[in-house]
Design an enzyme around this catalytic site. Structure first.
Site, PDB file in Angstrom:
ATOM      1  CG  ASN A  33     -19.022  12.562   7.966  1.00 51.51           C
ATOM      2  OD1 ASN A  33     -19.167  12.452   9.176  1.00 51.51           O
ATOM      3  ND2 ASN A  33     -20.017  12.405   7.108  1.00 51.51           N
ATOM      4  CG  HIS A  87       7.724   2.126   5.103  1.00 54.05           C
ATOM      5  ND1 HIS A  87       8.697   2.637   5.923  1.00 54.05           N
ATOM      6  CD2 HIS A  87       6.553   2.322   5.755  1.00 54.05           C
ATOM      7  CE1 HIS A  87       8.143   3.099   7.019  1.00 54.05           C
ATOM      8  NE2 HIS A  87       6.837   2.925   6.940  1.00 54.05           N
ATOM      9  CB  ALA A 126     -17.968   6.227   3.646  1.00 58.10           C
ATOM     10  CB  ALA A 170     -18.170   4.443  -0.481  1.00 54.81           C
TER      11      ALA A 170
END
Length: 139
Positions: A44, A74, A100, A118
């Site tokens: 998407n 890091h 999402a 999500a």
């Protein structure tokens, strides 16, 4: 040629390895073409690949909008933070569904048929055939 065909052709010319029947909804952002997308994957809009460590996406997987694949990080210690980065690959199995806004951190493998809710942050490997959600993602 459809818009999706043009997008796929541009990604292939950029070095991204894309299988057959893949759909990509732009924008699609990546910093390194070390990405392999298997057949019949749906990606998407607004997905980000920080992909130096390599990303592989299994067949028939679905990637929700605004997902982030981050293969580098890091060191936490202040004196080491600006030194070499830590780079590890990300792998999604077959038929994975990312909702999402899912973020996947370096070195994570998500098993076949897994679903990630999500907005989740995936920092550890996810076994196959299960549902995980949250920050961090839990079963």
């Amino acid at each position: 040629m459809t818009d999706n065909s043009r997008i796929i052709n541009l990604l292939r010319k950029s070095g991204v390895n894309i299988g057959a029947g893949v759909t990509v909804v732009p924008p699609f952002t990546f910093d390194n073409p070390a990405i392999t997308v298997s057949d019949r994957v749906f990606i998407n809009s607004d997905v980000l690949f920080i992909s130096e460590g390599g990303v592989s996406i299994g067949e028939k997987s679905m990637i929700g909008p605004r997902c982030v694949f981050c293969t580098s990080t890091h060191h936490v210690e202040p004196d080491a933070r600006h030194s070499d980065r830590i780079i590890k690959p990300i792998a999604l199995g077959r038929n994975v569904w990312l909702g999402a806004g899912v973020t996947i951190l370096p070195g994570v493998t998500i098993g076949d048929n897994a679903v990630i809710g999500a907005g989740s942050l995936v920092k550890d490997n996810i076994p196959p055939d299960c549902v995980y959600a949250g920050v961090p993602a839990k079963k």
